[in-house]
Write an enzyme that holds these catalytic residues in place. Structure first.
Site, mmCIF file in Angstrom:
data_model
loop_
_atom_site.group_PDB
_atom_site.id
_atom_site.type_symbol
_atom_site.label_atom_id
_atom_site.label_comp_id
_atom_site.label_asym_id
_atom_site.label_seq_id
_atom_site.Cartn_x
_atom_site.Cartn_y
_atom_site.Cartn_z
ATOM 1 N N CYS A 2 0.808 -1.209 0.084
ATOM 2 C CA CYS A 2 -0.144 0.011 -0.035
ATOM 3 C C CYS A 2 0.799 1.342 -0.107
ATOM 4 O O CYS A 2 0.284 2.210 -0.624
ATOM 5 C CB CYS A 2 -0.884 -0.003 1.348
ATOM 6 S SG CYS A 2 -2.126 1.129 1.138
ATOM 7 N N ARG A 27 -3.224 4.805 5.027
ATOM 8 C CA ARG A 27 -3.609 4.069 3.855
ATOM 9 C C ARG A 27 -3.914 2.730 4.078
ATOM 10 O O ARG A 27 -4.682 1.985 3.268
ATOM 11 C CB ARG A 27 -2.608 4.231 2.662
ATOM 12 C CG ARG A 27 -2.192 5.408 2.263
ATOM 13 C CD ARG A 27 -0.803 5.542 1.422
ATOM 14 N NE ARG A 27 -1.219 4.669 0.296
ATOM 15 C CZ ARG A 27 -1.647 5.303 -0.874
ATOM 16 N NH1 ARG A 27 -1.659 6.529 -1.097
ATOM 17 N NH2 ARG A 27 -1.722 4.519 -2.043
ATOM 18 N N TRP A 75 -0.171 -4.055 2.154
ATOM 19 C CA TRP A 75 -1.827 -4.501 2.344
ATOM 20 C C TRP A 75 -1.874 -5.598 1.483
ATOM 21 O O TRP A 75 -1.719 -5.770 0.259
ATOM 22 C CB TRP A 75 -2.606 -3.390 2.006
ATOM 23 C CG TRP A 75 -4.112 -3.613 2.093
ATOM 24 C CD1 TRP A 75 -4.820 -3.311 3.069
ATOM 25 C CD2 TRP A 75 -5.092 -4.048 1.179
ATOM 26 N NE1 TRP A 75 -6.218 -3.534 2.967
ATOM 27 C CE2 TRP A 75 -6.324 -4.220 1.736
ATOM 28 C CE3 TRP A 75 -4.885 -4.761 -0.304
ATOM 29 C CZ2 TRP A 75 -7.435 -4.528 1.184
ATOM 30 C CZ3 TRP A 75 -6.195 -4.827 -0.669
ATOM 31 C CH2 TRP A 75 -7.201 -4.949 -0.023
ATOM 32 N N ASN A 101 3.971 -1.878 -4.950
ATOM 33 C CA ASN A 101 2.463 -1.740 -4.993
ATOM 34 C C ASN A 101 1.669 -2.238 -6.308
ATOM 35 O O ASN A 101 2.638 -1.862 -7.447
ATOM 36 C CB ASN A 101 2.171 -0.354 -4.657
ATOM 37 C CG ASN A 101 2.229 0.164 -3.351
ATOM 38 O OD1 ASN A 101 2.636 -0.484 -2.336
ATOM 39 N ND2 ASN A 101 2.279 1.599 -3.201
ATOM 40 N N GLY A 102 0.842 -2.798 -6.126
ATOM 41 C CA GLY A 102 0.174 -3.397 -7.376
ATOM 42 C C GLY A 102 -0.049 -4.769 -7.343
ATOM 43 O O GLY A 102 0.291 -5.528 -6.342
ATOM 44 N N GLU A 506 -24.602 5.457 2.278
ATOM 45 C CA GLU A 506 -23.444 5.932 2.833
ATOM 46 C C GLU A 506 -23.294 5.806 4.522
ATOM 47 O O GLU A 506 -22.297 5.332 5.055
ATOM 48 C CB GLU A 506 -23.284 7.416 2.447
ATOM 49 C CG GLU A 506 -22.015 8.183 3.003
ATOM 50 C CD GLU A 506 -20.764 7.651 2.591
ATOM 51 O OE1 GLU A 506 -19.564 7.780 3.138
ATOM 52 O OE2 GLU A 506 -20.543 6.739 1.566
ATOM 53 N N LYS A 510 -20.283 3.752 6.488
ATOM 54 C CA LYS A 510 -19.399 4.254 7.382
ATOM 55 C C LYS A 510 -19.501 3.539 8.701
ATOM 56 O O LYS A 510 -18.295 3.241 9.426
ATOM 57 C CB LYS A 510 -19.760 5.718 7.727
ATOM 58 C CG LYS A 510 -19.514 6.690 6.686
ATOM 59 C CD LYS A 510 -17.977 6.972 6.610
ATOM 60 C CE LYS A 510 -17.571 7.420 5.412
ATOM 61 N NZ LYS A 510 -17.571 6.646 4.308
ATOM 62 N N GLU A 513 -17.559 0.349 8.006
ATOM 63 C CA GLU A 513 -16.083 0.422 7.791
ATOM 64 C C GLU A 513 -15.415 0.588 9.075
ATOM 65 O O GLU A 513 -14.334 0.050 9.184
ATOM 66 C CB GLU A 513 -15.673 1.672 7.060
ATOM 67 C CG GLU A 513 -16.243 1.656 5.543
ATOM 68 C CD GLU A 513 -15.816 2.792 4.859
ATOM 69 O OE1 GLU A 513 -15.179 3.011 3.727
ATOM 70 O OE2 GLU A 513 -16.183 4.014 5.247
ATOM 71 N N HIS A 529 -40.474 -5.501 0.779
ATOM 72 C CA HIS A 529 -39.962 -6.469 -0.134
ATOM 73 C C HIS A 529 -39.411 -7.599 0.167
ATOM 74 O O HIS A 529 -38.582 -8.391 -0.563
ATOM 75 C CB HIS A 529 -39.796 -5.831 -1.368
ATOM 76 C CG HIS A 529 -40.705 -4.942 -2.123
ATOM 77 N ND1 HIS A 529 -41.984 -5.578 -2.706
ATOM 78 C CD2 HIS A 529 -40.963 -3.556 -1.978
ATOM 79 C CE1 HIS A 529 -42.427 -4.480 -3.077
ATOM 80 N NE2 HIS A 529 -42.089 -3.328 -2.783
ATOM 81 N N LYS A 628 -7.012 3.184 2.225
ATOM 82 C CA LYS A 628 -7.555 4.557 1.898
ATOM 83 C C LYS A 628 -7.634 4.553 0.091
ATOM 84 O O LYS A 628 -8.667 5.000 -0.210
ATOM 85 C CB LYS A 628 -6.575 5.422 2.284
ATOM 86 C CG LYS A 628 -7.011 7.062 1.862
ATOM 87 C CD LYS A 628 -8.156 7.209 2.941
ATOM 88 C CE LYS A 628 -8.778 8.668 2.490
ATOM 89 N NZ LYS A 628 -10.073 8.934 3.017
#
Length: 633
Positions: A2, A27, A75, A101-102, A506, A510, A513, A529, A628
Site C-alpha cells: 500500500c 492508507r 496491504w 505496490n500493485g 453511505e 461508514k 467500515e 419486499h 485508503k
C-alpha cells in the site's frame, strides 16, 4: 500495495523512512519493512503488524546505518499477512531489494520459469518474483558489460536513455511483466541509486537540496519538500542525492514537470483531535467553503468552473452523462444523478467503475463520462476514464488530489480543495463532492431551462451550508449519547427515500467500515419486499426523514418498523413534533431545501458511526482490512 517511501541524501535514511511509513499508515496496511544501504552493505528489517508494535522496536534494537534506503507498508494481495510476505523482498543473490505496490498478473508463469532456472522463493508474494526477475536481468547486463560502476546524475532533472545497469535491468524485467506496479529498487552494487517505476500505481519523486525522495503519496515526504514530480505510467526514474533522470519504457523519453504539493505538514497532522476522522468531520464547514469559493455567481444565477475545458455549446450539447465511481464516491454519484436530472434535465446513469470497464455498454455520441475519486488514483475509476477516452468520449473528473493520475488524464474537471484526508473512511471529501455536484447541476441547468429564481434559491442555500454544518457539529454530544445506547447492536438498517436514499447507503457504509457492525442501507419502501423479515427489538433502524416531498411516504414506512418493535433513530427537520411520538431517539437537522439535505444528513451519520466505533474500542483511523486508496483491481 500500500505505501512506498525511498530516500537518498546526506542524512541517516532509517529515521526518515520510518517517519515516512508512519505518515502512510492511514492508507491501511498489515506489515512494514525497510532496507538500507551502507556502502555496499544491504540491511533489511521487516515485521508483520503495526509499525510501533513490530518494525519500530526492531529498528530500535538493531539500528540500520546508511544514507539510502526504501520502505514499505503492505496491504496483502498475494500471500497472507506474515513476516515472510512483507516487503522489502530480495533477489536470489540477496544484494537487490524491491518494494512494490500493485499486482503482477503473470507472476505464476514467471515464477515457474525462474524455478526452472534454479531460483528458490521464501514468500508467497508476486513481489518476490519481481525481485528475482530484476535480479536475473541485472546479472545478465552485468555479465554483458563486465562492470558495475555506480553513476552520479547531474543536478536537477534530466531525461533520456540511462546507462545505469540497475535502471536498464528494471526496464528489461518490466517488459516481461503483465500487471500494475509502483516500485522502488536498490542494489548493493550501486549504493547511490534508487530506481522507481510506475504503471497503474502512483509514484512521485520528491526534490530536495542534496537529497531526493521517492514515495507513493505526498504525505510521506511533505515534511521534507513541497516540490515533486508525478510519474506517469511506464516511467522509470533513476534517483541519486544530486538529481534524477526519468525515461519511459515505450519511448525512452519522458515528460517531466515539477509541481508543488498544495498542503503542508500541519494540514496532515491530527492536531487536538483524538482521531483524524474526527478532525476531518470538524473541518467540513471550511472544506465546503473551499468547494464553493469563487464558484458562485449570484449576478448570473449560476456556478462557474475554470477547468471543465468545454465550451457552453459543448455543455448544452450533452445528451447523457454516465457517472463512474467506487465506494463512497459511488454514493455521491447517486446523489449527483438526482441533482443533475432535476436541475439540468440531462439523463444520468451511475455505474460502478469496475463494471463499466468490462461490459460493452452503449454510449451515444454526445455522452460524457464523469468520474469521481478522492485520491485521483482509484484503479477501477482510472480504468473507466481510460475506457471512455478509448471510445472517443469526453471524460471529466471530480477529484481532491492535485496532480493525481485521474486529474492529469481527464479532459477536464473540478478540484474539491478539501485538503489531505487521512482517515480511511472518507468524510470531508464526500461532503465536498456533494457540494461540487450541486454546483455542477446548477451550472448545467442554467445552460438549459433552469429558472433564475430556482438557481438563486439553490446557490443561496449552498452558501448557508457551512454555518448549518457548524450547528450540527455543536450537537455531537447528543449523538454520542445515542451511539453509546446502541453500540452493542450487531445489525443496523439505514433507511430513507428520494435524495436521501444514497445517504442511507453511505451511513451504513461508514458504520460498517469503522465499527465492524453489519449494516444495510435501503430505500425505505424496499423494506416490505423482504428485508423487513430481519427487524426485531435488537436491530436499530436509522431513518432519514426530513420534511421533504417524501415525508409522508417515509413516515408510513417508519410505522412498519415501529409496529414490529424495531428501535428507531430518526434524523428529522427542526420543529417536527410528529416524529417524537414514533421514534426512540431523534436528532434534528436544520430546515433546508430538499437537495441540500444529503449534505446536512451526512454529518450526523458520520458522527454516529464515529462515536459507536470509539465506544466499541475500534481503530477508527485504520480499520482492519481497508486501504485508503485502492490502486489494484
Amino acid at each position: 500495495m500500500c505505501g512506498i517511501i525511498g530516500y537518498v541524501g546526506k542524512k541517516a535514511a532509517a529515521p526518515i523512512l520510518l517517519e515516512g511509513l508512519r505518515r502512510l499508515e492511514y492508507r491501511g496496511y498489515d506489515s512494514a519493512g525497510i532496507a538500507v544501504l551502507d556502502g555496499a552493505r544491504l540491511s533489511l528489517l521487516k515485521k508483520k503488524g503495526k509499525i510501533d508494535e513490530g518494525l519500530a522496536p526492531l529498528l530500535k534494537a538493531s539500528p540500520l546505518a546508511g544514507r539510502l534506503g526504501i520502505g514499505h507498508t503492505r496491504w496483502a494481495t498475494h500471500g497472507v499477512p506474515s513476516d515472510k510476505n512483507c516487503h522489502p523482498h530480495l533477489d536470489a543473490s540477496g544484494t537487490l531489494a524491491v518494494v512494490h505496490n500493485g499486482v503482477i498478473e503473470n507472476y505464476e508463469t514467471l515464477k515457474q520459469r525462474l524455478k526452472r532456472g534454479g531460483h528458490r522463493f521464501k514468500s508467497d508474494t508476486d513481489t518476490e518474483v519481481l525481485a528475482h526477475l530484476i535480479g536475473e536481468c541485472y546479472a545478465r547486463r552485468r555479465g554483458q558489460t563486465g562492470a558495475t560502476r555506480p553513476r552520479k546524475s547531474a543536478p536537477g532533472p534530466t531525461h533520456g536513455n540511462s546507462a545505469d545497469l540497475l535502471t536498464q535491468a528494471v526496464c528489461d524485467a518490466l517488459r516481461e511483466v503483465i500487471g500494475t506496479y509502483g516500485l522502488a529498487v536498490i542494489c548493493a552494487d550501486q549504493p547511490e541509486v534508487i530506481v522507481g517505476a510506475r504503471r497503474g500505481s502512483p509514484l512521485i519523486i520528491g526534490i530536495g537540496k542534496g537529497e531526493n525522495f521517492l514515495a507513493s503519496d505526498a504525505n510521506a515526504i511533505v515534511a521534507h519538500t513541497r516540490k515533486v514530480v508525478y510519474l506517469n505510467d511506464y516511467d522509470v526514474a533513476t534517483i541519486t542525492a544530486e538529481g534524477f533522470e526519468v525515461q519511459n519504457l515505450g519511448t525512452a523519453t519522458a515528460q517531466v514537470q515539477i509541481s508543488n504539493i498544495e498542503f503542508n505538514q500541519e494540514d496532515a497532522a491530527r492536531g487536538r483531535h483524538a482521531h483524524f476522522m474526527l478532525k476531518e468531520i470538524h473541518e467540513q464547514p471550511q472544506t465546503v467553503r473551499n468547494a464553493l469559493r469563487g464558484r458562485i455567481d449570484l449576478e448570473g444565477a449560476t456556478a462557474r468552473f475554470g477547468g471543465l475545458n468545454m465550451t457552453p455549446a459543448q455543455l448544452r450539447g450533452i445528451d447523457r452523462i454516465v457517472i463512474a465511481a467506487s465506494g463512497t464516491s459511488w454514493h455521491a454519484a447517486l446523489v449527483g444523478e438526482y441533482l443533475i436530472e432535476e436541475f439540468a434535465q440531462i439523463p444520468v446513469e451511475v455505474e460502478f467503475a469496475h463494471e463499466f470497464c468490462y461490459r460493452n455498454a452503449p454510449l451515444e455520441p454526445n455522452t460524457v463520462l464523469l468520474v469521481l475519486s478522492q485520491s485521483g488514483e482509484t484503479a477501477d475509476t482510472l480504468a473507466a476514464l481510460r475506457e471512455a477516452k478509448r471510445r472517443s468520449h469526453r471524460a471529466l473528473a471530480i477529484v481532491n488530489v492535485v496532480g493525481s493520475t485521474i486529474a492529469r488524464e481527464a479532459d477536464g474537471g473540478i478540484y474539491l480543495h478539501a485538503g489531505p484526508e487521512i482517515g480511511v473512511a472518507s468524510t470531508k471529501a464526500f461532503v465536498s463532492t456533494l457540494t461540487v455536484l450541486s454546483l455542477l447541476a446548477v451550472h448545467l441547468g442554467r445552460m438549459r431551462n433552469l429558472p433564475v429564481k430556482r438557481a438563486l434559491e439553490m446557490l443561496r442555500a449552498l452558501e448557508a451550508v457551512p454555518e448549518q454544518i457548524e450547528r450540527l457539529l455543536g450537537q455531537s454530544a447528543a449523538l454520542k449519547r445515542i451511539a453509546r445506547k446502541y453500540a452493542k447492536a450487531e445489525d443496523f438498517f439505514f433507511l430513507s427515500r428520494g435524495y436521501l436514499f444514497p445517504i442511507a447507503l453511505e451511513g451504513a457504509l461508514k458504520l460498517k467500515e469503522i465499527s465492524y457492525i453489519h449494516a444495510e442501507g435501503y430505500s425505505a419502501a424496499e423494506m416490505k419486499h423482504g428485508p423487513i423479515a430481519l427487524i426485531d427489538a435488537k436491530t436499530p433502524a436509522v431513518f432519514l426523514v426530513p420534511q421533504d416531498s417524501m415525508y409522508e411516504k417515509t413516515m408510513a414506512n417508519l410505522a412498519m418498523i415501529r409496529s414490529r418493535r424495531g428501535p428507531i433513530i430518526a434524523l428529522a427537520t427542526e420543529g417536527d413534533r410528529q416524529i417524537r411520538a414514533v421514534a426512540d431517539d431523534v436528532f434534528y437537522l436544520p430546515r433546508a431545501l430538499e437537495p441540500i439535505y444529503p449534505i446536512l444528513a451526512t454529518v450526523p451519520l458520520q458522527l454516529l458511526a464515529y462515536h459507536i466505533a470509539v465506544a466499541r474500542g475500534c481503530d477508527v483511523d485504520k480499520p482492519r482490512n481497508l486501504a485508503k486508496s485502492v490502486t489494484v483491481e
